[in-house]
Design an enzyme around this catalytic site. Structure first.
Site, PDB file in Angstrom:
ATOM      1  N   SER A 131       0.841  -1.195   0.000  1.00 12.10           N
ATOM      2  CA  SER A 131       0.000   0.000   0.000  1.00 12.10           C
ATOM      3  C   SER A 131       0.882   1.253   0.000  1.00 12.10           C
ATOM      4  CB  SER A 131      -0.967  -0.041   1.180  1.00 12.10           C
ATOM      5  OG  SER A 131      -2.109   0.750   0.900  1.00 12.10           O
ATOM      6  N   LYS A 183     -22.458  17.559   8.890  1.00 11.38           N
ATOM      7  CA  LYS A 183     -21.368  18.053   9.727  1.00 11.38           C
ATOM      8  C   LYS A 183     -20.741  16.956  10.565  1.00 11.38           C
ATOM      9  CE  LYS A 183     -18.627  21.090  11.475  1.00 11.38           C
ATOM     10  NZ  LYS A 183     -17.510  21.598  10.652  1.00 11.38           N
TER      11      LYS A 183
END
Length: 322
Positions: A131, A183
């Site tokens: 990765s 939010k």
């Protein structure tokens, strides 16, 4: 546990007595110095090791913070760039990756180093270069994998804690007042909505597109091999060479010899490392920059501790233990 208490007692006793002879910590006050591991000729090959999870922040030691992996690596790159005798760099990578930003920073720093110095870069993969560990390897002129390396895992993952089930069991709730409907998206205190899942999928997809585009840019894989790589699977060294993720298979000595050859250097060109302290019988497998007298660990939670410390965020990371 008894030894941990003893170390803590010695530390407190030293502080109370004003004694300066007891040092339980690494010393980061000394500047990096150059040490030669082998060779006598003037041109140099620098060996830099990147080991561990890639994060932008500092390392958290038991009683204080220490320079993080990005800071330490960039410091070494800067020192190598300032030395005109440095003609090649061997980057030893032993990392499962880390945050997307830390991986991208090191990728960019290595590209900039190559552009500035016009020197050769050879990556030597050790146990794991997956990765983000593979991401930072992409600028290399040659990628060498150890015969037992695990690499690949070209993909992106969004990691976040989830405690909503536990809170239901113990009867705890959280009130949130927010300015917009999204939010608190990603909050561990409630289940995500379908729209939020789709938004997170979009973010992961966008970051992953960057990763895959860089692989395509640097490695020139066939369509079939690119399809295999894009599944985010891991590969052995032999498998990685077959699909084109690595160029050669060999150990760190082979990688150093390859760097000398790439740069047109003599076989006895010096192999140097940067340390803050000197080590007797030093060799290329030593990844430490700074000596420590002792590093107390009061409680070692192992992999569970790493998971608890993992911040919410987007990662180029292979973490099968979790």
């Amino acid at each position: 546990m008894r030894s941990a208490y003893m170390l803590l007692f010695l530390l407190l006793a030293s502080a109370l007595s004003g004694c300066a002879s007891v040092n339980l910590f690494r010393d980061y006050s000394e500047p990096l110095r150059e040490f030669t591991l082998e060779g006598t000729a003037e041109p140099k090959v620098v060996l830099i090791t990147v080991r561990g999870t890639l994060e932008t922040g500092p390392d958290e030691e038991t009683f204080r913070e220490a320079p993080g992996i990005v800071q330490e690596t960039v410091s070494q790159l800067d020192k190598a760039a300032a030395d005109p005798s440095v003609k090649a760099l061997v980057l030893a990578v032993d990392s499962p990756g880390g945050t997307a930003t830390a991986s991208d920073i090191l990728y960019g720093e290595l590209l900039a180093w190559k552009e500035k110095t016009k020197a050769k870069l050879v990556v030597c993969m050790l146990e794991v270069a997956a990765s983000g560990g593979y991401y930072i390897s992409l600028p290399a002129d040659v990628i060498v994998a150890h015969p037992t390396t695990i690499t690949g895992s070209v993909g992106t993952i969004f990691i976040r804690p989830k405690v909503v089930g536990l809170m239901d069991k113990i009867g705890v709730d959280v009130d949130v007042t927010k300015s917009g409907v999204n939010k608190d998206m990603g909050s561990p205190f409630r289940q995500p909505s379908r729209e939020e899942v789709e938004m997170f999928d979009g973010i992961v997809g966008d970051m992953n597109s960057r990763f895959l585009s860089l692989v395509a840019k640097h490695r020139n894989l066939s369509d079939e091999n690119m399809r295999q790589v894009s599944t985010a699977r891991v590969f052995t060294a032999n498998q990685a060479r077959k699909v084109g993720l690595v160029d050669e298979i060999g150990n760190i000595d082979f990688a150093v010899a390859t760097a000398r050859k790439q740069a047109g250097l003599p076989e006895n060109a010096r192999l140097v490392v940067y340390r803050r302290t000197e080590y007797a019988d030093d060799n290329p497998y030593n990844s430490l920059l700074t000596r420590m007298a002792s590093q107390p660990t009061l409680v070692d939670l192992g992999a569970a501790g790493d998971l608890l410390r993992r911040r919410t965020g987007f990662y180029y990371l292979w973490e099968p233990g979790y």
